[in-house]
Design a protein around this motif. Structure first.
Motif, PDB file in Angstrom:
ATOM      1  N   GLU A 136       0.846  -1.196   0.000  1.00 41.28           N
ATOM      2  CA  GLU A 136       0.000   0.000   0.000  1.00 41.28           C
ATOM      3  C   GLU A 136       0.881   1.245   0.000  1.00 41.28           C
ATOM      4  O   GLU A 136       1.830   1.343   0.774  1.00 41.28           O
ATOM      5  CB  GLU A 136      -0.919   0.007   1.220  1.00 41.28           C
ATOM      6  CG  GLU A 136      -1.976   1.102   1.183  1.00 41.28           C
ATOM      7  CD  GLU A 136      -2.937   1.028   2.362  1.00 41.28           C
ATOM      8  OE1 GLU A 136      -4.148   0.923   2.145  1.00 41.28           O
ATOM      9  OE2 GLU A 136      -2.450   1.069   3.518  1.00 41.28           O
ATOM     10  N   ILE A 137       0.567   2.195  -0.903  1.00 39.60           N
ATOM     11  CA  ILE A 137       1.334   3.440  -0.990  1.00 39.60           C
ATOM     12  C   ILE A 137       0.364   4.614  -1.007  1.00 39.60           C
ATOM     13  O   ILE A 137      -0.830   4.458  -1.272  1.00 39.60           O
ATOM     14  CB  ILE A 137       2.236   3.473  -2.246  1.00 39.60           C
ATOM     15  CG1 ILE A 137       1.390   3.338  -3.516  1.00 39.60           C
ATOM     16  CG2 ILE A 137       3.302   2.401  -2.178  1.00 39.60           C
ATOM     17  CD1 ILE A 137       2.182   3.461  -4.805  1.00 39.60           C
ATOM     18  N   SER A 138       0.888   5.811  -0.742  1.00 40.02           N
ATOM     19  CA  SER A 138       0.047   7.004  -0.710  1.00 40.02           C
ATOM     20  C   SER A 138      -0.197   7.526  -2.128  1.00 40.02           C
ATOM     21  O   SER A 138       0.476   7.132  -3.086  1.00 40.02           O
ATOM     22  CB  SER A 138       0.706   8.094   0.134  1.00 40.02           C
ATOM     23  OG  SER A 138       1.860   8.598  -0.529  1.00 40.02           O
ATOM     24  N   PHE A 139      -1.143   8.429  -2.262  1.00 37.40           N
ATOM     25  CA  PHE A 139      -1.469   9.056  -3.544  1.00 37.40           C
ATOM     26  C   PHE A 139      -0.234   9.765  -4.111  1.00 37.40           C
ATOM     27  O   PHE A 139       0.075   9.659  -5.300  1.00 37.40           O
ATOM     28  CB  PHE A 139      -2.617  10.053  -3.330  1.00 37.40           C
ATOM     29  CG  PHE A 139      -3.263  10.540  -4.588  1.00 37.40           C
ATOM     30  CD1 PHE A 139      -4.390   9.921  -5.090  1.00 37.40           C
ATOM     31  CD2 PHE A 139      -2.746  11.637  -5.266  1.00 37.40           C
ATOM     32  CE1 PHE A 139      -5.004  10.383  -6.246  1.00 37.40           C
ATOM     33  CE2 PHE A 139      -3.344  12.103  -6.424  1.00 37.40           C
ATOM     34  CZ  PHE A 139      -4.480  11.479  -6.918  1.00 37.40           C
ATOM     35  N   TYR A 265       2.220  -6.065  -6.061  1.00 37.56           N
ATOM     36  CA  TYR A 265       0.935  -5.468  -6.441  1.00 37.56           C
ATOM     37  C   TYR A 265       0.713  -4.209  -5.595  1.00 37.56           C
ATOM     38  O   TYR A 265       0.808  -4.270  -4.361  1.00 37.56           O
ATOM     39  CB  TYR A 265      -0.205  -6.458  -6.228  1.00 37.56           C
ATOM     40  CG  TYR A 265      -0.265  -7.541  -7.287  1.00 37.56           C
ATOM     41  CD1 TYR A 265      -1.225  -7.498  -8.290  1.00 37.56           C
ATOM     42  CD2 TYR A 265       0.641  -8.590  -7.283  1.00 37.56           C
ATOM     43  CE1 TYR A 265      -1.290  -8.476  -9.265  1.00 37.56           C
ATOM     44  CE2 TYR A 265       0.593  -9.582  -8.261  1.00 37.56           C
ATOM     45  CZ  TYR A 265      -0.378  -9.519  -9.248  1.00 37.56           C
ATOM     46  OH  TYR A 265      -0.427 -10.487 -10.207  1.00 37.56           O
ATOM     47  N   LEU A 266       0.422  -3.094  -6.277  1.00 36.37           N
ATOM     48  CA  LEU A 266       0.325  -1.804  -5.608  1.00 36.37           C
ATOM     49  C   LEU A 266      -1.131  -1.405  -5.361  1.00 36.37           C
ATOM     50  O   LEU A 266      -1.978  -1.538  -6.250  1.00 36.37           O
ATOM     51  CB  LEU A 266       1.009  -0.726  -6.448  1.00 36.37           C
ATOM     52  CG  LEU A 266       2.499  -0.974  -6.753  1.00 36.37           C
ATOM     53  CD1 LEU A 266       3.023   0.107  -7.683  1.00 36.37           C
ATOM     54  CD2 LEU A 266       3.318  -1.021  -5.467  1.00 36.37           C
ATOM     55  N   TYR A 267      -1.378  -0.926  -4.155  1.00 36.37           N
ATOM     56  CA  TYR A 267      -2.702  -0.430  -3.774  1.00 36.37           C
ATOM     57  C   TYR A 267      -2.535   1.003  -3.270  1.00 36.37           C
ATOM     58  O   TYR A 267      -1.829   1.241  -2.293  1.00 36.37           O
ATOM     59  CB  TYR A 267      -3.321  -1.330  -2.704  1.00 36.37           C
ATOM     60  CG  TYR A 267      -3.566  -2.728  -3.220  1.00 36.37           C
ATOM     61  CD1 TYR A 267      -4.758  -3.048  -3.867  1.00 36.37           C
ATOM     62  CD2 TYR A 267      -2.589  -3.715  -3.109  1.00 36.37           C
ATOM     63  CE1 TYR A 267      -4.979  -4.316  -4.368  1.00 36.37           C
ATOM     64  CE2 TYR A 267      -2.801  -4.985  -3.619  1.00 36.37           C
ATOM     65  CZ  TYR A 267      -3.997  -5.281  -4.243  1.00 36.37           C
ATOM     66  OH  TYR A 267      -4.212  -6.526  -4.754  1.00 36.37           O
ATOM     67  N   VAL A 268      -3.163   1.949  -3.967  1.00 37.02           N
ATOM     68  CA  VAL A 268      -2.986   3.375  -3.673  1.00 37.02           C
ATOM     69  C   VAL A 268      -4.095   3.846  -2.733  1.00 37.02           C
ATOM     70  O   VAL A 268      -5.280   3.649  -3.009  1.00 37.02           O
ATOM     71  CB  VAL A 268      -2.992   4.208  -4.971  1.00 37.02           C
ATOM     72  CG1 VAL A 268      -2.773   5.688  -4.657  1.00 37.02           C
ATOM     73  CG2 VAL A 268      -1.922   3.695  -5.936  1.00 37.02           C
TER      74      VAL A 268
END
Length: 389
Positions: A136-139, A265-268
């Motif tokens: 999970e990453i920030s906007f 896998y990235l989740y914004v």
């Protein structure tokens, strides 16, 4: 087009045993085999589907990858050089995972063998499994890129024996039974006649060698489970659901095989102010009726910090203004999109008497100054009244 689920193709559950998978495939193979369905293209396709599904689910390593990645991601990993690949269908009577052996390979699996390629695969180098990591990453991190450190628990090559599974200095001999191949041939009578099959060597258990003293650290496996801290570079412009492939950072291979790959896998995270549409950033800015009417300059947040934006005189509610180059960088070229600012005109709910009087005066002197939009509206209302007379 979404990839068919291999478990559905064979008609088994995800918790099915290897015996259940084998029985299900045998039933489908006998039903749809080309020799029994001459010229039936539909039967041929179903046979190919069943064959492909079985070639993955009957292999514990591939099945583990498939369960981790899912149908579509697994297919992409295989196409990109993943564990073993399928090699496609067709060609000299071959059907994908059976490597061209046709009926010999199929009935080899049915009647006690492990397939023409099974023994060789067991005794030779084996590619490590691919891994999946959800991050999970920030906007803002998605917009401008970031380097993240992640923690993996994975198989790594045993440092004590350097991956060969033997205690350093101990004796390692080539298996006298299979002569190092890891498999032996045998002849078996079946309902279809005499079949020559192959199966893993029982003396060396398919290893092709006999270790006098297994490694005390990995117990002969050649790999050990370890925690690994790894830095992953995330490029600018990624979006929610993006997938990064980090080559060689999956499970360690066995017997000198190459390591698998890591798929991140990235989740914004959602942003409290911004939304995104491709490389365009969207936001809404409130202004009062005076600013909308007379125009003004207001401070607007962007990904680069606050900027001053000019509100034109007579701005209507819902009008969209553009800030060029304040959007998301493109993954392909690095050029940034724009930021679209939707204007929200806020009507005051609490006014003192002096403010109310000022608005009344404004209303009185504005009666004769009707805008084209207002004239159109009143004309429509007048026509509606005439219609209902």
């Amino acid at each position: 087009m979404a990839k068919k689920d291999y478990y559905e193709v064979l008609g088994v559950s995800k918790t099915a045993s290897q015996d259940d998978i084998k029985k299900a495939f045998r039933k489908l193979a006998l039903k749809y085999h080309p020799d029994r369905n001459k010229g039936n293209e539909e039967a041929m396709n179903k046979f190919k589907e069943a064959n492909e599904a079985y070639s993955v689910l009957s292999d514990e390593q591939k099945r583990q990858q498939y369960d981790q990645l899912g149908p579509d991601a697994f297919e992409q990993a295989q196409a990109g050089g993943g564990a073993g690949g399928f090699g496609g269908f067709g060609g000299a009577g071959g059907f994908g995972g059976f490597g061209g052996g046709g009926m010999d390979d199929i009935f080899d699996m049915f009647f006690g063998g492990q397939g023409r390629r099974g023994g060789a695969r067991e005794s030779g180098p084996q590619r490590g499994a691919d891994l999946r990591f959800d991050l999970e990453i920030s906007f803002e991190e998605a917009a401008f890129g970031v380097e993240k450190e992640i923690n993996l628990y994975r198989d790594e090559t045993c440092e004590h024996c350097h991956g060969d599974g033997a205690e350093p200095g101990s004796k390692v001999e080539t298996c006298p039974e299979c002569h190092g191949s890891g498999y032996v041939r045998f002849t078996q009578n079946t309902m279809f006649g005499q079949m020559v099959n192959e199966r893993p060597c029982s003396k060396c258990h398919g290893e092709g060698k006999i270790i006098d003293k297994p490694c005390k650290e990995c117990r002969g496996k050649g790999t050990v489970k370890k925690n690994k801290r790894l830095k992953v570079k995330i490029p600018a412009g990624v979006d929610n659901g993006s997938r990064l492939r980090v080559s060689g950072e999956g499970e360690a291979g066995a017997k000198g095989g190459q390591s698998g790959d890591l798929y991140v896998y990235l989740y914004v995270k959602t942003h409290k102010f911004f939304e995104r549409d491709g490389t365009t950033v969207l936001c809404e800015v409130p202004i009062n009726i005076v600013q909308a009417t007379l125009g003004d300059e207001v401070k607007v947040p962007t990904l680069d910090g606050q900027v001053t934006m000019k509100i034109p005189e007579g701005t209507q509610p819902g009008k969209v203004l553009r800030l060029k180059g304040k959007g998301i960088p493109s993954l392909r070229g690095g050029l940034r999109g724009d930021q679209l600012v939707r204007i929200k005109v806020v009507v005051p709910t609490k006014l003192n008497e002096k403010q109310k009087e000022a608005l009344r005066s404004f209303g009185d002197i504005s009666k004769d100054n009707i805008s084209p939009e207002e004239k159109s509206f009143f004309n429509k209302v007048k026509n509606w009244k005439n219609f209902f007379k």
